[in-house]
Design an enzyme around this catalytic site. Structure first.
Site, PDB file in Angstrom:
ATOM      1  CB  VAL A   1      59.088  36.726 -19.205  1.00 29.87           C
ATOM      2  CG1 VAL A   1      60.162  35.762 -18.767  1.00 29.87           C
ATOM      3  CG2 VAL A   1      58.221  37.124 -18.034  1.00 29.87           C
TER       4      VAL A   1
ATOM      5  CB  THR B   1      54.516  32.090 -13.682  1.00 29.12           C
ATOM      6  OG1 THR B   1      55.508  33.082 -13.552  1.00 29.12           O
ATOM      7  CG2 THR B   1      54.108  31.587 -12.309  1.00 29.12           C
TER       8      THR B   1
ATOM      9  CD  GLU C   1      59.292  36.390 -14.567  1.00 32.93           C
ATOM     10  OE1 GLU C   1      59.832  37.371 -14.065  1.00 32.93           O
ATOM     11  OE2 GLU C   1      58.064  36.163 -14.491  1.00 32.93           O
TER      12      GLU C   1
ATOM     13  CD  GLU D   1      54.908  44.398 -15.596  1.00 32.88           C
ATOM     14  OE1 GLU D   1      54.462  45.505 -15.910  1.00 32.88           O
ATOM     15  OE2 GLU D   1      54.266  43.344 -15.685  1.00 32.88           O
TER      16      GLU D   1
ATOM     17  CG  PHE E   1      57.006  43.932  -1.554  1.00 36.70           C
ATOM     18  CD1 PHE E   1      58.134  44.340  -2.230  1.00 36.70           C
ATOM     19  CD2 PHE E   1      55.886  43.559  -2.283  1.00 36.70           C
ATOM     20  CE1 PHE E   1      58.160  44.374  -3.615  1.00 36.70           C
ATOM     21  CE2 PHE E   1      55.896  43.591  -3.664  1.00 36.70           C
ATOM     22  CZ  PHE E   1      57.036  44.000  -4.328  1.00 36.70           C
ATOM     23  CB  ILE E   2      55.496  46.390   4.872  1.00 33.29           C
ATOM     24  CG1 ILE E   2      56.810  47.138   5.113  1.00 33.29           C
ATOM     25  CG2 ILE E   2      55.675  44.892   5.079  1.00 33.29           C
ATOM     26  CD1 ILE E   2      57.300  47.045   6.560  1.00 33.29           C
TER      27      ILE E   2
ATOM     28  CB  CYS F   1      53.294  38.610 -11.326  1.00 37.66           C
ATOM     29  SG  CYS F   1      54.350  38.595 -12.763  1.00 37.66           S
TER      30      CYS F   1
ATOM     31  CE  LYS G   1      49.914  35.399 -15.204  1.00 36.22           C
ATOM     32  NZ  LYS G   1      50.829  34.281 -15.250  1.00 36.22           N
TER      33      LYS G   1
ATOM     34  NE  ARG H   1      49.846  42.416 -18.428  1.00 40.30           N
ATOM     35  CZ  ARG H   1      50.888  41.630 -18.748  1.00 40.30           C
ATOM     36  NH1 ARG H   1      50.661  40.358 -19.036  1.00 40.30           N
ATOM     37  NH2 ARG H   1      52.101  42.108 -18.783  1.00 40.30           N
TER      38      ARG H   1
HETATM   39  C1  UDX Z   1      56.244  41.014  -9.184  1.00 40.20           C
HETATM   40  C2  UDX Z   1      57.436  40.478  -8.380  1.00 40.20           C
HETATM   41  O1  UDX Z   1      57.987  41.536  -7.600  1.00 40.20           O
HETATM   42  C3  UDX Z   1      58.473  39.868  -9.299  1.00 40.20           C
HETATM   43  O2  UDX Z   1      59.528  39.321  -8.531  1.00 40.20           O
HETATM   44  C4  UDX Z   1      57.779  38.768 -10.111  1.00 40.20           C
HETATM   45  O3  UDX Z   1      58.660  38.140 -10.984  1.00 40.20           O
HETATM   46  C5  UDX Z   1      56.613  39.351 -10.879  1.00 40.20           C
HETATM   47  O4  UDX Z   1      55.715  39.966  -9.972  1.00 40.20           O
HETATM   48  P1  UDX Z   1      55.692  43.186 -10.596  1.00 40.20           P
HETATM   49  O5  UDX Z   1      54.378  42.575 -10.920  1.00 40.20           O
HETATM   50  O6  UDX Z   1      56.463  43.868 -11.667  1.00 40.20           O
HETATM   51  O7  UDX Z   1      56.690  42.095  -9.987  1.00 40.20           O
HETATM   52  O8  UDX Z   1      55.407  44.302  -9.496  1.00 40.20           O
HETATM   53  P2  UDX Z   1      55.868  44.649  -8.024  1.00 40.20           P
HETATM   54  O9  UDX Z   1      56.849  45.752  -8.026  1.00 40.20           O
HETATM   55  O10 UDX Z   1      56.233  43.457  -7.270  1.00 40.20           O
HETATM   56  O11 UDX Z   1      54.497  45.277  -7.453  1.00 40.20           O
HETATM   57  C6  UDX Z   1      53.292  44.529  -7.473  1.00 40.20           C
HETATM   58  C7  UDX Z   1      52.122  45.353  -6.943  1.00 40.20           C
HETATM   59  O12 UDX Z   1      52.202  45.494  -5.539  1.00 40.20           O
HETATM   60  C8  UDX Z   1      52.002  46.766  -7.493  1.00 40.20           C
HETATM   61  O13 UDX Z   1      50.650  47.019  -7.786  1.00 40.20           O
HETATM   62  C9  UDX Z   1      52.481  47.637  -6.364  1.00 40.20           C
HETATM   63  O14 UDX Z   1      51.938  48.923  -6.392  1.00 40.20           O
HETATM   64  C10 UDX Z   1      52.015  46.845  -5.157  1.00 40.20           C
HETATM   65  N1  UDX Z   1      52.796  47.083  -3.929  1.00 40.20           N
HETATM   66  C11 UDX Z   1      54.108  46.728  -3.874  1.00 40.20           C
HETATM   67  C12 UDX Z   1      52.184  47.654  -2.817  1.00 40.20           C
HETATM   68  O15 UDX Z   1      50.974  47.979  -2.839  1.00 40.20           O
HETATM   69  N2  UDX Z   1      52.914  47.823  -1.671  1.00 40.20           N
HETATM   70  C13 UDX Z   1      54.216  47.481  -1.576  1.00 40.20           C
HETATM   71  O16 UDX Z   1      54.800  47.651  -0.489  1.00 40.20           O
HETATM   72  C14 UDX Z   1      54.844  46.904  -2.721  1.00 40.20           C
END
Ligand code: UDX
Length: 439
Positions: free
Chosen positions: A11, A121, A154, A158, A255-256, A266, A269, A334
């Site tokens: 971050v 966070t 933030e 990633e 995200f589905i 993130c 945790k 992680r």
């Molecule tokens: C997340 C948030 O998106 C971000 O806004 C916050 O600041 C930090 O946490 P990040 O950890 O980089 O970001 O990953 P993200 O792209 O959100 O994916 C998180 C996890 O969810 C991944 O393991 C990904 O594979 C999984 N995922 C995501 C799914 O299994 N299905 C989905 O539809 C979307």
């Protein structure tokens, strides 16, 4: 305008580099001398698309500096961002020792009014703890220098963090001091030339917003994984259901996507930490407890499918694994589901040959060590393997040469943990594909 960013992790480094890129004079501070030296030489501690270019360019221009000296970095700075780690303590709550140590040092060394903004966070009420630590340090010096605290969480993804920072969909600022609000407004002006995107609120609400945002996203994923698992049992297709529900704008199509469970620094945790915070206040976040339970189980789904196919005893078998990082475009291991899947296959007697475009070094040094054989390329991993497991959906895995895959694998068998392969098409090529809830 001059600022200091304390903590050159994910971050802090992205934020510092992006602030410098719009003309702000930034000093990134870290206690790790080696890391600072490496950054000065253009060596990044993490893999993040676009980061190296922006760091090197701004360092050369003199707008971005790196230092281990926090006292010097905050001289003349309008804002000091705290972006150090908040690792989960044994009980799941965020450990604030690093955040508060920085606050204390700022109190010891500040010489003028400064806004101290947390980017890490941090649980609700941390703003007050930061204020207390600075005040305490000032009191010890017999100083009554004015300062303000702010919460500026933030929302960086990633793999897309630079882009997210430069073009934010919103900027949340928790603040209770007019002068601080003005300073933060000035600082973020360059990032919202095409429309005001700052949402001001009180500090506890800003702190809560971060947890609520990540928890909501984690909830969508666990919900969909749960539904996908049921789809499989009742003969429905999770891909169809996903499209069917995602077209409702109240639900949305992001995200589905069902998969092998969420990982990363993130979601796991933050979901744990907010459950813990709620408990401290005598409240049970029942939905989030279920979100976490579903995710823990989901990490086992792929290995369970392997066992359902071959039987519980996998002795003497070899599996190819494509992808190790918790998601594509990062080397972050992680809480990566790959670790859980590998442990389970190994416990059943199998060996694993893995390939990941960028995460293998990280996996080897800090996470998986020699639990797997690291391969030179994706095809190399398939040689003599009984099946392929797709764990991270890197672009280069999307359309492999099926002819080569079919020749190298012992069986034309794929366990697709991210639903990226077309089962019906692959069937015409003689492959059997298991995935997460689709037909
Ligand atoms: C997340 C948030 O998106 C971000 O806004 C916050 O600041 C930090 O946490 P990040 O950890 O980089 O970001 O990953 P993200 O792209 O959100 O994916 C998180 C996890 O969810 C991944 O393991 C990904 O594979 C999984 N995922 C995501 C799914 O299994 N299905 C989905 O539809 C979307």
């Amino acid at each position: 305008m001059k600022i200091a960013v304390v903590g050159t992790g994910y971050v802090g480094l992205v934020s510092g580099a992006c602030f410098a890129d719009v003309g702000i004079e930034v000093t990134c501070v870290d206690i790790d001398q080696k890391k600072i030296e490496k950054l000065k030489n253009g060596i990044m501690p993490i893999y993040e698309p676009g980061l190296e270019e922006i760091v090197v360019r701004n360092y050369k221009s003199g707008r971005l500096n790196f230092s281990t000296d926090l006292g010097e970095a905050i001289q003349g700075a309008s804002v000091a961002f705290i972006a150090v780690g908040t690792p989960p303590g044994e009980d799941g709550s965020a450990d604030l020792k690093y955040v508060l140590a920085v606050a204390d040092e700022i109190g010891q060394k500040m010489t003028d009014y400064i806004v101290v903004a947390t980017k890490s966070t941090v649980p609700v009420t941390t703003g007050e703890k930061v204020r207390g630590a600075i005040k305490n340090a000032l009191d010890k010096r017999g100083s009554d220098l004015p300062f303000a605290v702010a919460s500026n969480p933030e929302f960086l993804k990633e793999g897309a963090a630079v882009e997210d920072f430069l073009k934010p969909d919103r900027i949340v600022i928790g603040v209770d001091d007019e002068r601080a609000e003005e300073i933060m407004k000035r600082l973020y002006k360059p990032f919202q030339l095409s429309g005001e995107r700052i949402i001001y609120m009180d500090i506890p609400s800003a702190e809560m917003t971060k947890y609520a945002a990540n928890s909501m996203l984690a909830t969508k994923i666990s919900f969909m994984n749960d539904i996908a698992n049921l789809c499989e049992k009742v003969g429905a297709d999770a891909n169809m259901v996903r499209k069917g529900i995602g077209s409702d704008p109240r639900i949305g199509n992001k995200f589905i996507y069902p998969g092998v469970g969420y990982g990363g620094s993130c979601f796991p945790k933050d979901v744990k930490a907010i459950i813990k915070t709620a408990k401290q206040y005598g409240y049970d976040l029942r939905v989030l407890q279920a979100v976490e339970d579903v995710n823990d189980d989901q990490k086992h789904v792929l290995a369970n499918k392997v066992k359902a196919h071959f039987g519980e005893d996998l002795s003497g078998m070899t599996f190819a694994m494509w992808g190790l990082s918790f998601k594509p475009n990062t080397d972050d291991m992680r809480e990566a589901p790959a670790g859980v899947i590998i442990d389970e296959l190994r416990a059943a007697g199998a060996t694993v040959k893995a390939y990941d475009p960028v995460a293998m070094e990280e996996a080897k040094e800090h996470y998986l060590f020699d639990k797997v054989t690291y391969c030179n390329d994706a095809y190399d991993a398939l040689v003599d393997a009984d099946a392929l497991l797709l764990v991270t959906e890197w672009s280069e895995f999307r359309i492999p040469s099926w002819e080569v895959v079919g020749k190298l694998l012992k069986n034309k068998l794929i366990f697709d943990g991210r639903n990226i392969y077309d089962k019906k098409y692959l069937k015409t090529l003689g492959f059997e594909v298991y995935n997460i809830g689709t037909k």
